[in-house]
Design a protein around this motif. Structure first.
Motif, PDB file in Angstrom:
ATOM      1  N   ASP A   1      -2.715  15.368  66.508  1.00 55.44           N
ATOM      2  CA  ASP A   1      -3.846  16.204  66.097  1.00 55.44           C
ATOM      3  C   ASP A   1      -5.209  15.561  66.346  1.00 55.44           C
ATOM      4  OD1 ASP A   1      -2.010  18.056  65.273  1.00 55.44           O
ATOM      5  OD2 ASP A   1      -2.159  17.560  63.135  1.00 55.44           O
ATOM      6  N   LEU A   2      -5.258  14.290  66.621  1.00 56.15           N
ATOM      7  CA  LEU A   2      -6.548  13.623  66.809  1.00 56.15           C
ATOM      8  C   LEU A   2      -7.379  14.293  67.890  1.00 56.15           C
ATOM      9  CD1 LEU A   2      -8.419  11.215  66.077  1.00 56.15           C
ATOM     10  CD2 LEU A   2      -7.236   9.910  67.869  1.00 56.15           C
ATOM     11  N   GLN A   3      -6.744  14.687  68.984  1.00 54.44           N
ATOM     12  CA  GLN A   3      -7.487  15.264  70.106  1.00 54.44           C
ATOM     13  C   GLN A   3      -8.095  16.624  69.771  1.00 54.44           C
ATOM     14  OE1 GLN A   3      -6.296  18.068  71.984  1.00 54.44           O
ATOM     15  NE2 GLN A   3      -4.403  18.327  70.822  1.00 54.44           N
ATOM     16  N   LEU A   4      -7.571  17.319  68.780  1.00 56.92           N
ATOM     17  CA  LEU A   4      -8.183  18.580  68.360  1.00 56.92           C
ATOM     18  C   LEU A   4      -9.599  18.342  67.843  1.00 56.92           C
ATOM     19  CD1 LEU A   4      -5.219  20.241  66.403  1.00 56.92           C
ATOM     20  CD2 LEU A   4      -5.910  20.654  68.780  1.00 56.92           C
ATOM     21  N   LEU A   5      -9.781  17.193  67.201  1.00 57.02           N
ATOM     22  CA  LEU A   5     -11.081  16.852  66.624  1.00 57.02           C
ATOM     23  C   LEU A   5     -11.992  16.154  67.621  1.00 57.02           C
ATOM     24  CD1 LEU A   5      -9.515  15.672  63.311  1.00 57.02           C
ATOM     25  CD2 LEU A   5     -11.289  17.416  63.393  1.00 57.02           C
ATOM     26  N   THR A   6     -11.457  15.199  68.384  1.00 55.93           N
ATOM     27  CA  THR A   6     -12.328  14.444  69.284  1.00 55.93           C
ATOM     28  C   THR A   6     -12.841  15.309  70.433  1.00 55.93           C
ATOM     29  OG1 THR A   6     -10.370  13.572  70.430  1.00 55.93           O
ATOM     30  CG2 THR A   6     -11.356  12.200  68.717  1.00 55.93           C
ATOM     31  N   ARG A   7     -12.041  16.289  70.876  1.00 57.40           N
ATOM     32  CA  ARG A   7     -12.555  17.206  71.894  1.00 57.40           C
ATOM     33  C   ARG A   7     -13.710  18.028  71.338  1.00 57.40           C
ATOM     34  NH1 ARG A   7      -9.778  21.031  72.911  1.00 57.40           N
ATOM     35  NH2 ARG A   7      -7.823  20.783  71.784  1.00 57.40           N
ATOM     36  N   ARG A   8     -13.596  18.443  70.085  1.00 56.05           N
ATOM     37  CA  ARG A   8     -14.694  19.171  69.453  1.00 56.05           C
ATOM     38  C   ARG A   8     -15.922  18.271  69.292  1.00 56.05           C
ATOM     39  NH1 ARG A   8     -12.967  22.655  71.180  1.00 56.05           N
ATOM     40  NH2 ARG A   8     -11.762  24.396  70.358  1.00 56.05           N
ATOM     41  N   LEU A   9     -15.699  17.007  68.998  1.00 62.47           N
ATOM     42  CA  LEU A   9     -16.833  16.094  68.860  1.00 62.47           C
ATOM     43  C   LEU A   9     -17.655  16.058  70.145  1.00 62.47           C
ATOM     44  CD1 LEU A   9     -15.395  12.990  66.938  1.00 62.47           C
ATOM     45  CD2 LEU A   9     -16.839  14.823  66.053  1.00 62.47           C
ATOM     46  N   HIS A  10     -16.990  15.900  71.264  1.00 61.51           N
ATOM     47  CA  HIS A  10     -17.710  15.833  72.537  1.00 61.51           C
ATOM     48  C   HIS A  10     -18.380  17.175  72.866  1.00 61.51           C
ATOM     49  CE1 HIS A  10     -16.529  11.794  73.587  1.00 61.51           C
ATOM     50  NE2 HIS A  10     -15.254  12.072  73.353  1.00 61.51           N
ATOM     51  N   GLU A  11     -17.729  18.259  72.499  1.00 61.79           N
ATOM     52  CA  GLU A  11     -18.292  19.585  72.770  1.00 61.79           C
ATOM     53  C   GLU A  11     -19.512  19.845  71.900  1.00 61.79           C
ATOM     54  OE1 GLU A  11     -16.164  23.775  72.303  1.00 61.79           O
ATOM     55  OE2 GLU A  11     -15.521  22.682  74.103  1.00 61.79           O
ATOM     56  N   TRP A  12     -19.391  19.544  70.612  1.00 55.87           N
ATOM     57  CA  TRP A  12     -20.503  19.782  69.680  1.00 55.87           C
ATOM     58  C   TRP A  12     -21.617  18.772  69.876  1.00 55.87           C
ATOM     59  CZ3 TRP A  12     -16.594  20.421  65.084  1.00 55.87           C
ATOM     60  CH2 TRP A  12     -16.040  21.715  65.149  1.00 55.87           C
ATOM     61  N   ARG A  13     -21.308  17.620  70.415  1.00 54.16           N
ATOM     62  CA  ARG A  13     -22.368  16.650  70.710  1.00 54.16           C
ATOM     63  C   ARG A  13     -23.401  17.258  71.652  1.00 54.16           C
ATOM     64  NH1 ARG A  13     -21.959  11.832  75.120  1.00 54.16           N
ATOM     65  NH2 ARG A  13     -24.101  11.053  74.885  1.00 54.16           N
ATOM     66  N   MET A  14     -22.946  18.013  72.638  1.00 56.59           N
ATOM     67  CA  MET A  14     -23.837  18.592  73.631  1.00 56.59           C
ATOM     68  C   MET A  14     -24.403  19.953  73.212  1.00 56.59           C
ATOM     69  SD  MET A  14     -23.662  16.163  75.734  1.00 56.59           S
ATOM     70  CE  MET A  14     -24.658  16.880  77.039  1.00 56.59           C
ATOM     71  N   ALA A  15     -23.796  20.580  72.214  1.00 56.34           N
ATOM     72  CA  ALA A  15     -24.217  21.931  71.820  1.00 56.34           C
ATOM     73  C   ALA A  15     -25.660  21.929  71.332  1.00 56.34           C
ATOM     74  CB  ALA A  15     -23.289  22.454  70.723  1.00 56.34           C
ATOM     75  N   HIS A  16     -26.468  22.817  71.886  1.00 52.71           N
ATOM     76  CA  HIS A  16     -27.884  22.968  71.514  1.00 52.71           C
ATOM     77  C   HIS A  16     -28.667  21.669  71.710  1.00 52.71           C
ATOM     78  CE1 HIS A  16     -27.671  27.064  69.750  1.00 52.71           C
ATOM     79  NE2 HIS A  16     -26.416  26.739  69.586  1.00 52.71           N
ATOM     80  N   GLY A  17     -28.239  20.858  72.660  1.00 55.27           N
ATOM     81  CA  GLY A  17     -28.975  19.647  72.997  1.00 55.27           C
ATOM     82  C   GLY A  17     -28.300  18.387  72.497  1.00 55.27           C
ATOM     83  N   SER A  18     -28.189  17.407  73.366  1.00 56.05           N
ATOM     84  CA  SER A  18     -27.597  16.119  72.995  1.00 56.05           C
ATOM     85  C   SER A  18     -28.626  15.272  72.262  1.00 56.05           C
ATOM     86  CB  SER A  18     -27.117  15.379  74.244  1.00 56.05           C
ATOM     87  OG  SER A  18     -28.234  14.974  75.020  1.00 56.05           O
ATOM     88  N   GLU A  19     -28.249  14.027  71.968  1.00 50.04           N
ATOM     89  CA  GLU A  19     -29.177  13.129  71.277  1.00 50.04           C
ATOM     90  C   GLU A  19     -30.439  12.875  72.098  1.00 50.04           C
ATOM     91  OE1 GLU A  19     -25.915  10.444  73.097  1.00 50.04           O
ATOM     92  OE2 GLU A  19     -26.142  12.463  72.272  1.00 50.04           O
ATOM     93  N   ASP A  20     -30.339  12.881  73.431  1.00 46.78           N
ATOM     94  CA  ASP A  20     -31.530  12.664  74.259  1.00 46.78           C
ATOM     95  C   ASP A  20     -32.565  13.768  74.032  1.00 46.78           C
ATOM     96  OD1 ASP A  20     -30.398  10.416  75.312  1.00 46.78           O
ATOM     97  OD2 ASP A  20     -29.737  11.357  77.163  1.00 46.78           O
ATOM     98  N   HIS A  21     -32.104  14.991  73.978  1.00 45.58           N
ATOM     99  CA  HIS A  21     -33.012  16.132  73.764  1.00 45.58           C
ATOM    100  C   HIS A  21     -33.724  16.019  72.420  1.00 45.58           C
ATOM    101  CE1 HIS A  21     -34.446  20.287  73.598  1.00 45.58           C
ATOM    102  NE2 HIS A  21     -33.913  20.364  72.386  1.00 45.58           N
ATOM    103  N   TRP A  22     -32.969  15.757  71.367  1.00 43.23           N
ATOM    104  CA  TRP A  22     -33.578  15.755  70.031  1.00 43.23           C
ATOM    105  C   TRP A  22     -34.348  14.474  69.753  1.00 43.23           C
ATOM    106  CZ3 TRP A  22     -34.215  20.189  67.851  1.00 43.23           C
ATOM    107  CH2 TRP A  22     -33.358  21.238  68.169  1.00 43.23           C
ATOM    108  N   ASN A  23     -33.940  13.351  70.342  1.00 43.22           N
ATOM    109  CA  ASN A  23     -34.737  12.124  70.208  1.00 43.22           C
ATOM    110  C   ASN A  23     -36.112  12.295  70.851  1.00 43.22           C
ATOM    111  OD1 ASN A  23     -33.152  10.324  68.714  1.00 43.22           O
ATOM    112  ND2 ASN A  23     -31.928   9.764  70.499  1.00 43.22           N
ATOM    113  N   ARG A  24     -36.167  13.048  71.942  1.00 45.36           N
ATOM    114  CA  ARG A  24     -37.446  13.299  72.586  1.00 45.36           C
ATOM    115  C   ARG A  24     -38.370  14.107  71.669  1.00 45.36           C
ATOM    116  NH1 ARG A  24     -35.586  15.665  76.601  1.00 45.36           N
ATOM    117  NH2 ARG A  24     -35.316  13.792  77.883  1.00 45.36           N
ATOM    118  N   ILE A  25     -37.817  15.070  70.977  1.00 43.37           N
ATOM    119  CA  ILE A  25     -38.624  15.874  70.053  1.00 43.37           C
ATOM    120  C   ILE A  25     -39.145  15.010  68.903  1.00 43.37           C
ATOM    121  CG2 ILE A  25     -38.467  17.733  68.341  1.00 43.37           C
ATOM    122  CD1 ILE A  25     -36.665  19.206  70.294  1.00 43.37           C
TER     123      ILE A  25
END
Length: 325
Positions: free
Chosen positions: A282-306
């Protein structure tokens, strides 16, 4: 109260088997009805409008539970959408998600790139300048992200006249979506850490559990720090009096949570060893979502710039900016 009630439903209805079924193209109707049918879509609506009147800070644990159970439906987005439209504005009852961006082409078409849950959304709410647009998923051309079991898709509408303009706060869509995904990430990372800690305590190697080795303890400690920081930042984004978060705390939350994803996911898989990369675990059910949600509506680069732009524009010291952000 609401968080506990929702977790009871998720524990029963959003099992790993149910998540796998929906990801594989199975019907999401049962899970959606279990949550929407119980009235949870209207959590943020005022009581005089038929909602629960839930204060924004109390929404955080609800969204974190959605992340913890890797909910494969845009239930958090549907709740958020009802806080964006003007009071009294009705939204469709089906699967509704939020678009990160909207682009208009010279031929009159509209495109919303990389929409979370775009593969199955029946409706999309997008910000078009200072206006909100509601678009039907039935008339959209969907282009999937191409990642294994990803629910992200780019949606295109050939005729912009298909969009329905709704009154509401279009400027609040981006910070609300950022805070929402920070909460999802915090919940998912918390569960990933718990699974990893449990595995390291149970797995015996060379006569003792993995968790007894100093090198493993160090990795778990760093992982725990990252999860705690992301959770604190995400929770802080919801500390507001209105129905939507403020931009700067939401930006900090999404940046901090997204930044933690790679290290948390990598450490979890490394400490789980060979079993951690299998589809049956079941671990991959969560880690795949982590990578997907990391990019959703902007990654850390986008929001760090703001955040950085706000700091440079502020007429104050760095310490004061951090204290008041």
């Amino acid at each position: 109260m609401f968080a506990e009630a929702i977790e009871d439903i998720l524990r029963d209805q959003c099992t790993p088997a149910a998540v796998r079924t929906i990801e594989a193209g199975g019907s999401p109707a049962a899970l959606w009805e279990a949550l929407a049918g119980a009235g949870f879509l209207d959590l943020l609506l005022p009581e005089d409008a038929g909602g629960a009147g839930l204060p924004l800070p109390e929404l955080y644990p609800v969204l974190a539970h959605f992340g913890r159970y890797a909910v494969p439906l845009p239930i958090g987005q549907a709740i958020a959408a009802r806080a964006l439209v003007a009071p009294g504005t009705s939204l469709p009852a089906g699967l509704l998600t939020l678009a990160p961006a909207l682009r208009r082409s010279a031929d009159g078409s509209i495109a919303c790139p990389l929409v979370p849950f775009g593969t199955l959304a029946q409706h999309v709410l997008a910000a078009d300048g200072d206006q909100l647009l509601l678009l039907s998923g039935a008339s959209a051309q969907r282009s999937a992200a191409g990642v294994h079991h990803s629910q992200v898709a780019t949606l295109t509408w050939r005729d912009a006249r298909e969009a329905e303009r709704l009154p509401g706060d279009a400027a609040a869509l981006a910070p609300l979506a950022a805070a929402l995904h920070a909460a999802l990430l915090a919940g998912a990372m918390t569960r990933v850490f718990e699974m990893t800690l449990q595995y390291c305590n149970d797995r015996v190697q060379f006569g003792k559990s993995l968790g007894k080795f100093q090198a493993i303890q160090h990795q778990l400690s760093v992982m725990a720090e990252l999860v705690a920081a992301a959770s604190m930042a995400a929770e802080a984004a919801f500390q507001a009096d209105g129905r939507t978060p403020r931009l700067l705390p939401a930006a900090v939350a999404k940046a901090r949570a997204s930044e933690a994803v790679v290290a948390v996911a990598n450490t979890a898989h490394a400490l789980h060893g060979a079993i951690g990369v299998t589809e049956e675990y079941d671990l991959q059910l969560l880690t795949r979502r982590l990578h997907e949600w990391r990019m959703a509506h902007g990654s850390e680069d986008h929001w760090n710039r703001i955040v950085g732009e706000r700091l440079l524009a502020a007429d104050t010291s760095l310490a004061e900016f951090v204290r008041t952000a």
